[in-house]
Design a protein around this motif. Structure first.
Motif, PDB file in Angstrom:
ATOM      1  N   ILE A 121     -25.050  17.366  10.630  1.00 18.77           N
ATOM      2  CA  ILE A 121     -23.519  16.998  10.500  1.00 18.77           C
ATOM      3  C   ILE A 121     -23.278  16.224   9.320  1.00 18.77           C
ATOM      4  O   ILE A 121     -24.174  15.165   8.782  1.00 18.77           O
ATOM      5  N   TRP A 122     -22.475  16.458   8.346  1.00 14.57           N
ATOM      6  CA  TRP A 122     -22.210  15.763   7.072  1.00 14.57           C
ATOM      7  C   TRP A 122     -20.732  15.378   6.874  1.00 14.57           C
ATOM      8  O   TRP A 122     -19.943  16.089   7.345  1.00 14.57           O
ATOM      9  N   CYS A 123     -20.654  14.305   6.173  1.00 18.26           N
ATOM     10  CA  CYS A 123     -19.402  13.975   5.619  1.00 18.26           C
ATOM     11  C   CYS A 123     -19.363  13.444   3.967  1.00 18.26           C
ATOM     12  O   CYS A 123     -20.549  12.760   3.631  1.00 18.26           O
ATOM     13  N   GLU A 124     -18.344  13.604   3.487  1.00 21.10           N
ATOM     14  CA  GLU A 124     -18.249  12.830   1.977  1.00 21.10           C
ATOM     15  C   GLU A 124     -17.035  12.023   1.936  1.00 21.10           C
ATOM     16  O   GLU A 124     -15.884  12.436   2.516  1.00 21.10           O
ATOM     17  N   LEU A 125     -17.085  10.814   1.357  1.00 26.05           N
ATOM     18  CA  LEU A 125     -15.961  10.048   0.924  1.00 26.05           C
ATOM     19  C   LEU A 125     -16.070   9.936  -0.584  1.00 26.05           C
ATOM     20  O   LEU A 125     -16.887   9.768  -1.202  1.00 26.05           O
ATOM     21  N   ASP A 126     -14.662   9.954  -1.077  1.00 27.12           N
ATOM     22  CA  ASP A 126     -14.537   9.903  -2.321  1.00 27.12           C
ATOM     23  C   ASP A 126     -14.013   8.471  -2.637  1.00 27.12           C
ATOM     24  O   ASP A 126     -13.268   7.946  -2.204  1.00 27.12           O
ATOM     25  N   ARG A 127     -14.501   7.871  -3.784  1.00 31.08           N
ATOM     26  CA  ARG A 127     -14.043   6.501  -4.123  1.00 31.08           C
ATOM     27  C   ARG A 127     -13.058   6.722  -5.247  1.00 31.08           C
ATOM     28  O   ARG A 127     -13.549   7.265  -6.427  1.00 31.08           O
ATOM     29  N   CYS A 128     -11.958   6.562  -5.442  1.00 24.90           N
ATOM     30  CA  CYS A 128     -10.873   7.009  -6.201  1.00 24.90           C
ATOM     31  C   CYS A 128     -10.449   5.872  -7.053  1.00 24.90           C
ATOM     32  O   CYS A 128     -10.832   4.474  -6.669  1.00 24.90           O
ATOM     33  N   ALA A 129      -9.983   6.102  -8.273  1.00 25.63           N
ATOM     34  CA  ALA A 129      -9.570   4.793  -9.245  1.00 25.63           C
ATOM     35  C   ALA A 129      -8.567   4.087  -8.438  1.00 25.63           C
ATOM     36  O   ALA A 129      -8.523   2.747  -8.725  1.00 25.63           O
ATOM     37  N   GLU A 130      -7.535   4.629  -7.735  1.00 23.97           N
ATOM     38  CA  GLU A 130      -6.608   3.765  -6.784  1.00 23.97           C
ATOM     39  C   GLU A 130      -7.240   3.231  -5.707  1.00 23.97           C
ATOM     40  O   GLU A 130      -8.122   3.944  -5.271  1.00 23.97           O
ATOM     41  N   SER A 131      -6.729   2.154  -5.013  1.00 24.71           N
ATOM     42  CA  SER A 131      -7.341   1.852  -3.707  1.00 24.71           C
ATOM     43  C   SER A 131      -7.155   2.904  -2.685  1.00 24.71           C
ATOM     44  O   SER A 131      -6.207   3.698  -2.600  1.00 24.71           O
ATOM     45  N   ARG A 132      -8.229   3.086  -1.685  1.00 21.78           N
ATOM     46  CA  ARG A 132      -8.325   3.732  -0.674  1.00 21.78           C
ATOM     47  C   ARG A 132      -7.158   3.689   0.321  1.00 21.78           C
ATOM     48  O   ARG A 132      -7.364   2.426   0.827  1.00 21.78           O
TER      49      ARG A 132
END
Length: 159
Positions: A121-132
């Motif tokens: 089981i996998w998941c991904e999180l993106d760190r964006c330029a704007e706050s999450r």
């Protein structure tokens, strides 16, 4: 990088500490929303593996070599149970049964696959330029459930 997990509920805390130390070494600050969300996801996925399979598992964390304004962090938990995650409804008073529903709500993408010795089981999180924002993620919150859409309003049990 990976951590072997024994089928013991105490391993959940060890997995969180391990993930925090890896994040600290990567330049992702412990108090930024990406780190806080990732630690919650580690808790949920490792708990599912420990509680529902009763078998050893492996926690993998893929961090980018250099942390920039926009990066993707991938978390995987592989266990030795070939049984697919099974959707279940968690009532208002239930004390469990919401683990993968949380993953669905917090991760930018998630899914699972059958492996030679079990499943991953996998998941991904993106760190964006704007706050999450935990209610509206950068990647649009697309989720995969065994190649299909996640079931709205249901909790998932990884067995």
């Amino acid at each position: 990088m990976q951590l072997e997990i024994r089928p013991d509920p105490a391993e959940v805390g060890r997995a969180r500490r391990w993930a925090r130390s890896r994040l600290a070494g990567s330049g992702i600050q412990a108090d930024e929303p990406l780190a806080e969300t990732l630690i919650l996801l580690v808790s949920e996925l490792v708990t599912n593996a420990v509680v529902h399979t009763g078998r050893p598992a492996v926690l993998r964390l893929s961090l980018p070599p250099a942390v920039t304004e926009e990066v993707t962090v991938r978390l995987e938990v592989a266990d030795r149970s070939g049984r697919a995650p099974v959707p279940r409804c968690a009532g208002d008073e239930a004390t469990g049964g919401r683990g993968l529903a949380l993953v669905d709500g917090l991760a930018d993408r998630w899914g699972w696959s059958v492996e030679a010795t079990g499943k991953r089981i996998w998941c991904e999180l993106d760190r964006c330029a704007e706050s999450r924002d935990l209610t509206a993620s950068c990647g649009g919150g697309a989720a995969a459930y065994g190649g299909g859409a996640a079931f709205e309003g249901l909790a998932y049990e990884a067995v």
